[in-house]
Motif scaffolding. Structure first.
Motif, PDB file in Angstrom:
ATOM      1  N   ARG A 264       0.828  -1.206   0.000  1.00 43.11           N
ATOM      2  CA  ARG A 264       0.000   0.000   0.000  1.00 43.11           C
ATOM      3  C   ARG A 264       0.865   1.259   0.000  1.00 43.11           C
ATOM      4  O   ARG A 264       0.657   2.191   0.769  1.00 43.11           O
ATOM      5  N   THR A 265       1.823   1.297  -0.893  1.00 45.53           N
ATOM      6  CA  THR A 265       2.719   2.459  -0.962  1.00 45.53           C
ATOM      7  C   THR A 265       2.045   3.680  -1.564  1.00 45.53           C
ATOM      8  O   THR A 265       2.647   4.756  -1.620  1.00 45.53           O
ATOM      9  N   GLU A 266       0.781   3.550  -2.025  1.00 43.12           N
ATOM     10  CA  GLU A 266       0.044   4.718  -2.501  1.00 43.12           C
ATOM     11  C   GLU A 266      -0.610   5.474  -1.351  1.00 43.12           C
ATOM     12  O   GLU A 266      -1.209   6.532  -1.553  1.00 43.12           O
ATOM     13  N   THR A 267      -0.497   4.948  -0.132  1.00 42.67           N
ATOM     14  CA  THR A 267      -1.088   5.601   1.035  1.00 42.67           C
ATOM     15  C   THR A 267      -0.279   6.844   1.408  1.00 42.67           C
ATOM     16  O   THR A 267       0.943   6.794   1.498  1.00 42.67           O
ATOM     17  N   ALA A 268      -0.983   7.947   1.622  1.00 38.97           N
ATOM     18  CA  ALA A 268      -0.299   9.183   2.027  1.00 38.97           C
ATOM     19  C   ALA A 268       0.310   8.984   3.413  1.00 38.97           C
ATOM     20  O   ALA A 268      -0.322   8.423   4.304  1.00 38.97           O
ATOM     21  N   LEU A 269       1.548   9.448   3.590  1.00 40.83           N
ATOM     22  CA  LEU A 269       2.258   9.276   4.866  1.00 40.83           C
ATOM     23  C   LEU A 269       2.840  10.608   5.315  1.00 40.83           C
ATOM     24  O   LEU A 269       3.516  11.292   4.539  1.00 40.83           O
ATOM     25  N   LEU A 281      13.464   8.005  -0.526  1.00 43.44           N
ATOM     26  CA  LEU A 281      12.448   6.993  -0.787  1.00 43.44           C
ATOM     27  C   LEU A 281      11.548   7.435  -1.932  1.00 43.44           C
ATOM     28  O   LEU A 281      11.550   8.601  -2.336  1.00 43.44           O
ATOM     29  N   THR A 282      10.756   6.515  -2.460  1.00 44.96           N
ATOM     30  CA  THR A 282       9.807   6.822  -3.523  1.00 44.96           C
ATOM     31  C   THR A 282       8.407   6.424  -3.090  1.00 44.96           C
ATOM     32  O   THR A 282       8.118   5.230  -2.967  1.00 44.96           O
ATOM     33  N   PRO A 283       7.520   7.387  -2.802  1.00 43.52           N
ATOM     34  CA  PRO A 283       7.779   8.832  -2.801  1.00 43.52           C
ATOM     35  C   PRO A 283       8.585   9.237  -1.563  1.00 43.52           C
ATOM     36  O   PRO A 283       8.578   8.539  -0.550  1.00 43.52           O
ATOM     37  N   ALA A 284       9.263  10.386  -1.665  1.00 40.32           N
ATOM     38  CA  ALA A 284       9.987  10.905  -0.510  1.00 40.32           C
ATOM     39  C   ALA A 284       8.983  11.252   0.596  1.00 40.32           C
ATOM     40  O   ALA A 284       7.837  11.624   0.315  1.00 40.32           O
ATOM     41  N   VAL A 285       9.409  11.118   1.854  1.00 42.08           N
ATOM     42  CA  VAL A 285       8.482  11.220   2.979  1.00 42.08           C
ATOM     43  C   VAL A 285       8.302  12.670   3.429  1.00 42.08           C
ATOM     44  O   VAL A 285       9.269  13.380   3.710  1.00 42.08           O
ATOM     45  N   GLY A 329       6.278  14.696  -0.978  1.00 46.07           N
ATOM     46  CA  GLY A 329       5.577  13.813  -1.903  1.00 46.07           C
ATOM     47  C   GLY A 329       4.623  12.851  -1.240  1.00 46.07           C
ATOM     48  O   GLY A 329       3.475  12.692  -1.656  1.00 46.07           O
ATOM     49  N   SER A 330       5.060  12.170  -0.167  1.00 50.44           N
ATOM     50  CA  SER A 330       4.192  11.149   0.435  1.00 50.44           C
ATOM     51  C   SER A 330       2.962  11.756   1.092  1.00 50.44           C
ATOM     52  O   SER A 330       1.884  11.152   1.091  1.00 50.44           O
ATOM     53  N   GLY A 331       3.104  12.966   1.660  1.00 50.19           N
ATOM     54  CA  GLY A 331       1.959  13.606   2.313  1.00 50.19           C
ATOM     55  C   GLY A 331       1.043  14.313   1.351  1.00 50.19           C
ATOM     56  O   GLY A 331       0.004  14.837   1.750  1.00 50.19           O
ATOM     57  N   GLU A 332       1.426  14.335   0.061  1.00 47.67           N
ATOM     58  CA  GLU A 332       0.622  15.024  -0.946  1.00 47.67           C
ATOM     59  C   GLU A 332      -0.085  14.042  -1.883  1.00 47.67           C
ATOM     60  O   GLU A 332      -0.748  14.453  -2.832  1.00 47.67           O
ATOM     61  N   LEU A 333       0.064  12.740  -1.616  1.00 48.47           N
ATOM     62  CA  LEU A 333      -0.643  11.748  -2.420  1.00 48.47           C
ATOM     63  C   LEU A 333      -2.144  11.879  -2.204  1.00 48.47           C
ATOM     64  O   LEU A 333      -2.603  12.053  -1.069  1.00 48.47           O
ATOM     65  N   PRO A 334      -2.946  11.786  -3.257  1.00 51.31           N
ATOM     66  CA  PRO A 334      -4.404  11.884  -3.099  1.00 51.31           C
ATOM     67  C   PRO A 334      -4.980  10.583  -2.556  1.00 51.31           C
ATOM     68  O   PRO A 334      -4.316   9.539  -2.586  1.00 51.31           O
ATOM     69  N   PRO A 335      -6.223  10.628  -2.060  1.00 46.88           N
ATOM     70  CA  PRO A 335      -6.868   9.381  -1.620  1.00 46.88           C
ATOM     71  C   PRO A 335      -7.053   8.432  -2.798  1.00 46.88           C
ATOM     72  O   PRO A 335      -7.071   8.855  -3.964  1.00 46.88           O
ATOM     73  N   CYS A 336      -7.200   7.144  -2.485  1.00 47.87           N
ATOM     74  CA  CYS A 336      -7.497   6.162  -3.529  1.00 47.87           C
ATOM     75  C   CYS A 336      -8.814   6.539  -4.203  1.00 47.87           C
ATOM     76  O   CYS A 336      -9.751   6.985  -3.536  1.00 47.87           O
TER      77      CYS A 336
END
Length: 351
Positions: A264-269, A281-285, A329-336
């Motif tokens: 679940r690497t598409e999850t915003a972190l 990391l990809t995406p960077a945290v 990047g990781s905190g800017e991922l949109p919801p699924c």
């Protein structure tokens, strides 16, 4: 062959072209000495190999030239960085640093601090297990500085981050990127910093009109193994989270591989505390950078200020050290976007 004579302070003063009194003021970290003079004296000390006599200095100032540092666990990544900065700053000022872990045990913490006072330590920096853990101790004139958490003791000062505001900022950042189901990973809410971060999280969620699903709150994660289990359980829910907040560096280090394990690497972190490789990391945290180096530096400087003073008119209000949100990047991922929130990310190729 006659052994080389050990250099004395008079030799240092002569090489730096200052008086012995000025050399002594530099040795005692007197802030009134001009920067250039201080630099010259320290350069002379280094070139001559001058080593101050701790016993003689202790007799002059009426206390030992050592400082106690009491933290919850020296093995923690954040704590280790904090202590390293404190030790470096105090060592530069001529103090030996004694470091001890309390393991969040208030009774042990009190015993350690009392022992440091009986050893005639010049001062103590404490990461308190509770706000009142030192209340009632008789420490004489030994100054106390609390770090990372607010503590209560007469004449003390605390050096902290605004954990409530920072957690609120981080949560709002995820909300602004479309998230409503946000999970939070933390250790026990009995820890003051953790409790404040939960309150900030809840405040941001409430202001946005979002309910906090208790199933998404995991507040007894002690280490990476607990994080791994918590993340596995979160994504086994009928409606998993779309974003995740890790409230300290130790848990952040566990969250990244845990998300890979459940694909679940598409999850915003969003992580509290920066850590090595976070940018790579990809995406960077995305992180809340409440720097342990900055906290440690200011805590050490605060103690040195008290050691130089006469104890009167000292500020006691907490010093709030600013922190930044670094969007990577990781905190800017949109919801699924799929209806059942079951999208599976392609595993990162580590070969």
């Amino acid at each position: 062959m006659t052994a080389a004579k050990e250099p004395i302070l008079r030799d240092v003063a002569a090489m730096a072209s200052v008086s012995i009194k000025t050399a002594s003021r530099v040795l005692n970290d007197d802030p009134s000495v001009a920067p250039k003079t201080r630099e010259n004296v320290r350069a002379a000390m280094l070139e001559l190999g001058y080593r101050p006599d701790p016993a003689a200095r202790s007799l002059r100032v009426g206390r030992d030239l050592s400082v106690g540092v009491v933290v919850e666990d020296i093995g923690d990544v954040f704590v280790a960085s904090l202590v390293a900065r404190i030790e470096a700053r105090l060592s530069d000022a001529g103090y030996q640093v004694l470091i001890t872990s309390s393991h969040r045990d208030p009774i042990r913490e009190r015993a350690i601090v009392q022992d440091l006072q009986q050893r005639r330590c010049a001062g103590v920096i404490v990461m308190p297990s509770t706000e009142t853990s030192l209340v009632g101790l008789r420490l004489g004139t030994m100054p106390v500085v609390f770090v990372d958490r607010v503590g209560e003791f007469p004449g003390s000062r605390s050096v902290v981050s605004d954990d409530f505001a920072l957690a609120r900022l981080g949560t709002q950042h995820l909300i602004d990127h479309g998230h409503q189901r946000i999970a939070i990973l933390s250790d026990s809410q009995k820890v003051p910093t953790t409790r404040d971060r939960h309150l900030g999280f809840r405040s941001a969620m409430a202001d946005a009109g979002h309910d906090v699903d208790r199933a998404l709150v995991r507040d007894e994660c002690l280490d990476e193994s607990f994080v791994r289990n918590a993340v596995s359980e979160l994504f086994a829910l009928q409606t998993p989270p779309t974003a995740l907040i890790a409230t300290n560096t130790r848990l952040s280090l566990g969250a990244v591989p845990a998300l890979h394990l459940v694909r679940r690497t598409e999850t915003a972190l969003l992580a509290f505390g920066d850590f090595p490789m976070a940018e790579s990391l990809t995406p960077a945290v995305t992180v809340i950078d409440h720097s342990p180096h900055r906290l440690g530096q200011i805590a050490a400087d605060t103690l040195l200020e008290r050691l130089r003073g006469d104890g009167s008119h000292m500020e006691t209000d907490p010093i709030v050290v600013p922190a930044d949100l670094i969007a990577r990047g990781s905190g800017e991922l949109p919801p699924c976007t799929t209806a059942d929130n079951k999208r599976v990310a392609v595993p990162v190729d580590t070969a």
